[in-house]
Every structure is written in C-alpha cells, then in structure tokens.
Design a protein around this motif. Structure first.
Motif, PDB file in Angstrom:
ATOM      1  N   CYS A 120     -34.024 -22.409 -19.453  1.00 31.69           N
ATOM      2  CA  CYS A 120     -32.561 -22.474 -19.355  1.00 31.69           C
ATOM      3  C   CYS A 120     -31.953 -21.081 -19.302  1.00 31.69           C
ATOM      4  O   CYS A 120     -30.942 -20.853 -18.626  1.00 31.69           O
ATOM      5  CB  CYS A 120     -31.986 -23.237 -20.547  1.00 31.69           C
ATOM      6  SG  CYS A 120     -32.117 -25.027 -20.406  1.00 31.69           S
ATOM      7  N   THR A 121     -32.581 -20.143 -19.998  1.00 30.84           N
ATOM      8  CA  THR A 121     -32.039 -18.788 -20.061  1.00 30.84           C
ATOM      9  C   THR A 121     -32.341 -18.008 -18.792  1.00 30.84           C
ATOM     10  O   THR A 121     -31.435 -17.498 -18.129  1.00 30.84           O
ATOM     11  CB  THR A 121     -32.595 -18.063 -21.297  1.00 30.84           C
ATOM     12  OG1 THR A 121     -32.132 -18.759 -22.464  1.00 30.84           O
ATOM     13  CG2 THR A 121     -32.133 -16.625 -21.342  1.00 30.84           C
ATOM     14  N   MET A 122     -33.606 -17.924 -18.424  1.00 30.98           N
ATOM     15  CA  MET A 122     -33.935 -17.179 -17.209  1.00 30.98           C
ATOM     16  C   MET A 122     -33.341 -17.864 -15.985  1.00 30.98           C
ATOM     17  O   MET A 122     -32.685 -17.228 -15.152  1.00 30.98           O
ATOM     18  CB  MET A 122     -35.443 -17.046 -17.051  1.00 30.98           C
ATOM     19  CG  MET A 122     -35.840 -16.280 -15.789  1.00 30.98           C
ATOM     20  SD  MET A 122     -37.619 -16.107 -15.626  1.00 30.98           S
ATOM     21  CE  MET A 122     -37.728 -15.352 -14.003  1.00 30.98           C
ATOM     22  N   VAL A 176     -29.257 -17.494 -11.968  1.00 33.05           N
ATOM     23  CA  VAL A 176     -28.381 -18.158 -11.005  1.00 33.05           C
ATOM     24  C   VAL A 176     -26.944 -17.676 -11.172  1.00 33.05           C
ATOM     25  O   VAL A 176     -26.247 -17.387 -10.191  1.00 33.05           O
ATOM     26  CB  VAL A 176     -28.464 -19.690 -11.169  1.00 33.05           C
ATOM     27  CG1 VAL A 176     -27.340 -20.383 -10.406  1.00 33.05           C
ATOM     28  CG2 VAL A 176     -29.816 -20.195 -10.684  1.00 33.05           C
ATOM     29  N   LEU A 177     -26.494 -17.592 -12.409  1.00 36.14           N
ATOM     30  CA  LEU A 177     -25.118 -17.169 -12.668  1.00 36.14           C
ATOM     31  C   LEU A 177     -24.854 -15.773 -12.108  1.00 36.14           C
ATOM     32  O   LEU A 177     -23.821 -15.520 -11.482  1.00 36.14           O
ATOM     33  CB  LEU A 177     -24.846 -17.188 -14.175  1.00 36.14           C
ATOM     34  CG  LEU A 177     -23.421 -16.881 -14.624  1.00 36.14           C
ATOM     35  CD1 LEU A 177     -22.452 -17.930 -14.100  1.00 36.14           C
ATOM     36  CD2 LEU A 177     -23.357 -16.826 -16.153  1.00 36.14           C
ATOM     37  N   ALA A 178     -25.807 -14.867 -12.314  1.00 36.58           N
ATOM     38  CA  ALA A 178     -25.642 -13.485 -11.855  1.00 36.58           C
ATOM     39  C   ALA A 178     -26.098 -13.293 -10.411  1.00 36.58           C
ATOM     40  O   ALA A 178     -25.798 -12.260  -9.808  1.00 36.58           O
ATOM     41  CB  ALA A 178     -26.429 -12.543 -12.767  1.00 36.58           C
ATOM     42  N   ASN A 179     -26.838 -14.275  -9.873  1.00 37.05           N
ATOM     43  CA  ASN A 179     -27.456 -14.140  -8.550  1.00 37.05           C
ATOM     44  C   ASN A 179     -28.210 -12.813  -8.477  1.00 37.05           C
ATOM     45  O   ASN A 179     -27.995 -11.988  -7.587  1.00 37.05           O
ATOM     46  CB  ASN A 179     -26.416 -14.228  -7.433  1.00 37.05           C
ATOM     47  CG  ASN A 179     -27.070 -14.336  -6.056  1.00 37.05           C
ATOM     48  OD1 ASN A 179     -28.236 -14.707  -5.950  1.00 37.05           O
ATOM     49  ND2 ASN A 179     -26.325 -14.000  -5.017  1.00 37.05           N
ATOM     50  N   LEU A 239     -26.435 -11.681 -22.069  1.00 35.59           N
ATOM     51  CA  LEU A 239     -26.323 -13.114 -21.798  1.00 35.59           C
ATOM     52  C   LEU A 239     -27.613 -13.854 -22.138  1.00 35.59           C
ATOM     53  O   LEU A 239     -27.581 -15.045 -22.462  1.00 35.59           O
ATOM     54  CB  LEU A 239     -25.956 -13.352 -20.332  1.00 35.59           C
ATOM     55  CG  LEU A 239     -24.562 -12.886 -19.897  1.00 35.59           C
ATOM     56  CD1 LEU A 239     -24.366 -13.138 -18.403  1.00 35.59           C
ATOM     57  CD2 LEU A 239     -23.473 -13.583 -20.701  1.00 35.59           C
ATOM     58  N   TRP A 240     -28.753 -13.171 -22.054  1.00 32.70           N
ATOM     59  CA  TRP A 240     -30.010 -13.820 -22.438  1.00 32.70           C
ATOM     60  C   TRP A 240     -29.957 -14.270 -23.895  1.00 32.70           C
ATOM     61  O   TRP A 240     -30.297 -15.405 -24.219  1.00 32.70           O
ATOM     62  CB  TRP A 240     -31.188 -12.867 -22.225  1.00 32.70           C
ATOM     63  CG  TRP A 240     -31.627 -12.742 -20.806  1.00 32.70           C
ATOM     64  CD1 TRP A 240     -31.266 -13.531 -19.755  1.00 32.70           C
ATOM     65  CD2 TRP A 240     -32.533 -11.768 -20.283  1.00 32.70           C
ATOM     66  NE1 TRP A 240     -31.888 -13.105 -18.600  1.00 32.70           N
ATOM     67  CE2 TRP A 240     -32.670 -12.033 -18.894  1.00 32.70           C
ATOM     68  CE3 TRP A 240     -33.230 -10.704 -20.837  1.00 32.70           C
ATOM     69  CZ2 TRP A 240     -33.488 -11.266 -18.070  1.00 32.70           C
ATOM     70  CZ3 TRP A 240     -34.053  -9.940 -20.020  1.00 32.70           C
ATOM     71  CH2 TRP A 240     -34.175 -10.217 -18.647  1.00 32.70           C
ATOM     72  N   THR A 241     -29.531 -13.366 -24.769  1.00 32.85           N
ATOM     73  CA  THR A 241     -29.450 -13.714 -26.186  1.00 32.85           C
ATOM     74  C   THR A 241     -28.441 -14.828 -26.414  1.00 32.85           C
ATOM     75  O   THR A 241     -28.693 -15.773 -27.176  1.00 32.85           O
ATOM     76  CB  THR A 241     -29.068 -12.479 -27.023  1.00 32.85           C
ATOM     77  OG1 THR A 241     -30.097 -11.491 -26.889  1.00 32.85           O
ATOM     78  CG2 THR A 241     -28.908 -12.843 -28.490  1.00 32.85           C
ATOM     79  N   LYS A 242     -27.299 -14.743 -25.748  1.00 39.12           N
ATOM     80  CA  LYS A 242     -26.270 -15.779 -25.904  1.00 39.12           C
ATOM     81  C   LYS A 242     -26.804 -17.137 -25.447  1.00 39.12           C
ATOM     82  O   LYS A 242     -26.590 -18.169 -26.109  1.00 39.12           O
ATOM     83  CB  LYS A 242     -25.023 -15.408 -25.108  1.00 39.12           C
ATOM     84  CG  LYS A 242     -23.865 -16.387 -25.274  1.00 39.12           C
ATOM     85  CD  LYS A 242     -22.619 -15.885 -24.589  1.00 39.12           C
ATOM     86  CE  LYS A 242     -21.455 -16.874 -24.737  1.00 39.12           C
ATOM     87  NZ  LYS A 242     -21.092 -17.104 -26.137  1.00 39.12           N
ATOM     88  N   SER A 243     -27.516 -17.156 -24.335  1.00 34.50           N
ATOM     89  CA  SER A 243     -28.073 -18.403 -23.826  1.00 34.50           C
ATOM     90  C   SER A 243     -29.090 -18.994 -24.798  1.00 34.50           C
ATOM     91  O   SER A 243     -29.050 -20.192 -25.114  1.00 34.50           O
ATOM     92  CB  SER A 243     -28.738 -18.169 -22.463  1.00 34.50           C
ATOM     93  OG  SER A 243     -29.429 -19.327 -22.038  1.00 34.50           O
ATOM     94  N   VAL A 244     -30.009 -18.167 -25.273  1.00 31.61           N
ATOM     95  CA  VAL A 244     -31.045 -18.654 -26.191  1.00 31.61           C
ATOM     96  C   VAL A 244     -30.412 -19.213 -27.463  1.00 31.61           C
ATOM     97  O   VAL A 244     -30.844 -20.249 -27.991  1.00 31.61           O
ATOM     98  CB  VAL A 244     -32.047 -17.528 -26.527  1.00 31.61           C
ATOM     99  CG1 VAL A 244     -33.001 -17.974 -27.624  1.00 31.61           C
ATOM    100  CG2 VAL A 244     -32.838 -17.133 -25.290  1.00 31.61           C
ATOM    101  N   THR A 297     -37.663 -13.875 -10.160  1.00 28.62           N
ATOM    102  CA  THR A 297     -36.544 -14.801 -10.033  1.00 28.62           C
ATOM    103  C   THR A 297     -36.992 -16.136 -10.619  1.00 28.62           C
ATOM    104  O   THR A 297     -38.173 -16.340 -10.892  1.00 28.62           O
ATOM    105  CB  THR A 297     -36.131 -14.994  -8.564  1.00 28.62           C
ATOM    106  OG1 THR A 297     -37.278 -15.423  -7.812  1.00 28.62           O
ATOM    107  CG2 THR A 297     -35.598 -13.696  -7.971  1.00 28.62           C
ATOM    108  N   SER A 298     -36.053 -17.049 -10.819  1.00 28.58           N
ATOM    109  CA  SER A 298     -36.400 -18.349 -11.388  1.00 28.58           C
ATOM    110  C   SER A 298     -36.594 -19.378 -10.282  1.00 28.58           C
ATOM    111  O   SER A 298     -36.077 -19.231  -9.173  1.00 28.58           O
ATOM    112  CB  SER A 298     -35.299 -18.816 -12.340  1.00 28.58           C
ATOM    113  OG  SER A 298     -34.129 -19.147 -11.617  1.00 28.58           O
ATOM    114  N   SER A 299     -37.329 -20.446 -10.594  1.00 27.10           N
ATOM    115  CA  SER A 299     -37.566 -21.484  -9.590  1.00 27.10           C
ATOM    116  C   SER A 299     -36.261 -22.170  -9.203  1.00 27.10           C
ATOM    117  O   SER A 299     -36.057 -22.518  -8.032  1.00 27.10           O
ATOM    118  CB  SER A 299     -38.585 -22.504 -10.101  1.00 27.10           C
ATOM    119  OG  SER A 299     -38.126 -23.146 -11.268  1.00 27.10           O
ATOM    120  N   MET A 300     -35.355 -22.373 -10.180  1.00 35.93           N
ATOM    121  CA  MET A 300     -34.068 -22.988  -9.852  1.00 35.93           C
ATOM    122  C   MET A 300     -33.273 -22.088  -8.913  1.00 35.93           C
ATOM    123  O   MET A 300     -32.650 -22.563  -7.951  1.00 35.93           O
ATOM    124  CB  MET A 300     -33.262 -23.258 -11.127  1.00 35.93           C
ATOM    125  CG  MET A 300     -31.912 -23.909 -10.868  1.00 35.93           C
ATOM    126  SD  MET A 300     -31.167 -24.643 -12.329  1.00 35.93           S
ATOM    127  CE  MET A 300     -31.019 -23.256 -13.417  1.00 35.93           C
TER     128      MET A 300
END
Length: 314
Positions: free
Chosen positions: A194-196, A201-204, A219-224, A258-261
């Motif tokens: 969810c974080t990566m 995606v949000l930052a592209n 944002l990584w810490t906030k997401s986690v 990059t992420s798969s999503m």
C-alpha cells in the motif's frame, strides 16, 4: 499429495515445477493459450541455473475432471480471483485447504465466504518470476521464499499435509516455513505494498525520486502508520518497530524501482487498486478511522484508471 494450482504465471508456474520435482500430483488450471502450450510440450520453467520441462497430471481451463484435492493453490491476481473460486468448487472436499497467495488481506476472506473458514489458508510468497511466453515462466534473483499459515486464521489444529507441502518445497528450491503469525505476515506485506504502490502512483515517481525529496519520503511513514492503525483495528498488532523496518526496506530498494500498480496504470491495465488501497480505505471507514493519505491515493489512482494512463491529461 494431490494439488491443483489455479494460474500458471510466475508464482503458479514456478511452484508447480518445484512440487512436481517432489513427486506431487499436480493439476494446473489456466487460460486457453497456456493450456494449449502446456498440453503440446509441457510447462517450461527457467531459472538462472537451469531450464526444465514438466508434464502435470492434467491441464485445463476450468478444472473439469480434476476431482477433490488435498490442496488448491490460487495464484492469480485479485483482479481475476472470482472465476477461479467458481472453478474450485469441484476440487473442495471436507479436508481440502485452499491456499491464497494474493497481495493484500481480502483473499482469505473471499475463500472463507465461499467455502467456509476451515478451508481458507493464507500464505505469503516472495518471488521474482514472470511469464516468458505461453506455458513458460522465468524465475530470477534470490531464492523464492514462502510463509505458510500453520492453520486457517482463527482456528487451531495440526495439518500434516501442510508439513508435507512445506518439506516438498524446501527440498526443491523454495525457502518455505510454517508461520503461526500469518495474519501479521499478511498485514506487514500489505503495508509495504500500500505504501510503495500508493505513494509511487500519487507522486508518479520512482522510489529514488521519492526518496530524494524530504516531503515525499515522509509520505512513506505516514502511509505505513495509516495501515498500522487499520491493522490494529482488525486485531493485528503491526508494531512501531515493524513500521520503521518497512520504511527501511523501501529505503533499500533500487532507485529505478516502480510498483506493479503504477506499471499497470501506466500501461492502461486493470490494477489491484480496489483490493489494496481501496480495501484499506473501506476497512478504515468501517472502523471509524481517518486515513486521509490512503483516501487521496485511491482518488488519484481512480482518476488515472478512468483516464486510461498515469500522467497529465493531454
């Protein structure tokens, strides 16, 4: 040991080969193009040290004639999960376990809803493998790893078939282990994805670009932390140490990652957004938890999906 494997992509194809090496009776349920190729000349599995051809007990598009199995492994992505559940019905006996390998935490619940909680057995896999052509997969990088739930979530008991399954994989290239904390393992990996996936995606942007800018790195810490709050509301203690470790793992990823999503959205493909970040927002809403970053990620990703690509409108 009779095993049906639903899906012949990287995860399904590689593990099918490992289990056939162990002498298991393996049946593969997959799409028509893979059925044709495997029926014609076998399943081909490439690793960095060898290429081998395997001939499963059967290969079919719908599981017809497979019969009741000891284990059913569903290895397809969540975006293609419903049809395999239909195909599984004829393979499920009183003692059959249905093993799920999907990202996120919804797959075991979907299996439990369809067949009963006593059949749903979550697993977590770590493998870099992909389709190299019809009926052909390639595994690269580190030795694959698998965490196998020691019992369906919420249930006790011993399952000798799972020990046999683990030993078969261990003897044939997979670092497999039984996990009595599989719910925690699922949520830990869920937080990473969810974080990566979400922040990328949000930052592209790539991992390296996100890491190079303090505001996006934060944002990584906030997401986690948002995932942690929902995990705890779901009865899983994702600890502060876990959160720090996850951010540390992301810090170690190659800069171009990059992420798969993200890649799916760039390519205009159907992504797992609704089953990952979308499902997290739904769980947060049900628990009365505020997850503003995840909500923003889902909103922006849905816009990209509607547009058909990631990027600025032309």
């Amino acid at each position: 040991m009779k095993i049906a494997i639903i899906g012949s992509g990287g995860v399904g194809g590689y593990h099918a080969g490992a289990l056939m090496d162990a002498g298991a009776e393996v049946h593969i349920v997959t799409t028509p193009r893979h059925v044709a190729a495997i029926s014609d000349r076998g399943l081909i599995v490439h690793t960095e040290s060898s290429s081998r051809t395997y001939h499963p007990a059967s290969v079919t598009t719908d599981g017809t004639g497979v019969g009741v199995c000891d284990l059913v492994m569903i290895t397809v992505k969540l975006t293609h999960f419903e049809e395999p559940l239909e195909n599984c019905q004829q393979m499920i006996g009183p003692d059959t376990l249905v093993l799920t390998f999907q990202n996120g935490v919804v797959a075991p619940d979907m299996v439990a809803k369809r067949f009963g909680a006593e059949h749903a057995l979550p697993c977590v896999t770590f493998i870099v493998a992909f389709i190299d052509g019809p009926g052909e997969v390639r595994q690269i990088g580190a030795r694959p790893k698998m965490l196998i739930g020691s019992a369906p979530i919420g249930l006790d008991g011993t399952y000798p078939i799972l020990e046999e399954f683990k030993d078969a994989l261990l003897a044939n290239g997979v670092d497999a282990h039984m996990s009595p904390t599989i719910a925690h393992d699922l949520w830990y990996k869920y937080a990473v994805i969810c974080t990566m996936g979400g922040v990328n995606v949000l930052a592209n942007a790539t991992v390296g670009e996100i890491r190079s800018f303090d505001e996006t790195h934060a944002l990584w810490t906030k997401s986690v932390k948002e995932v942690q709050s929902v995990a705890r509301a779901s009865g899983v203690d994702l600890t502060n140490e876990d959160c720090e470790k996850i951010v540390g793992e992301l810090d170690s990823y190659p800069e171009a990652s990059t992420s798969s999503m993200q890649r799916d959205l760039i390519a205009g493909k159907l992504s797992e957004l609704e089953y990952l970040n979308g499902a997290l927002v739904a769980k947060a809403d049900a628990a009365g938890i505020d997850v503003p970053l995840q909500r923003l990620i889902v909103t922006i990703a849905r816009l990209h999906a509607k547009r058909g690509r990631v990027g600025l409108a032309s």
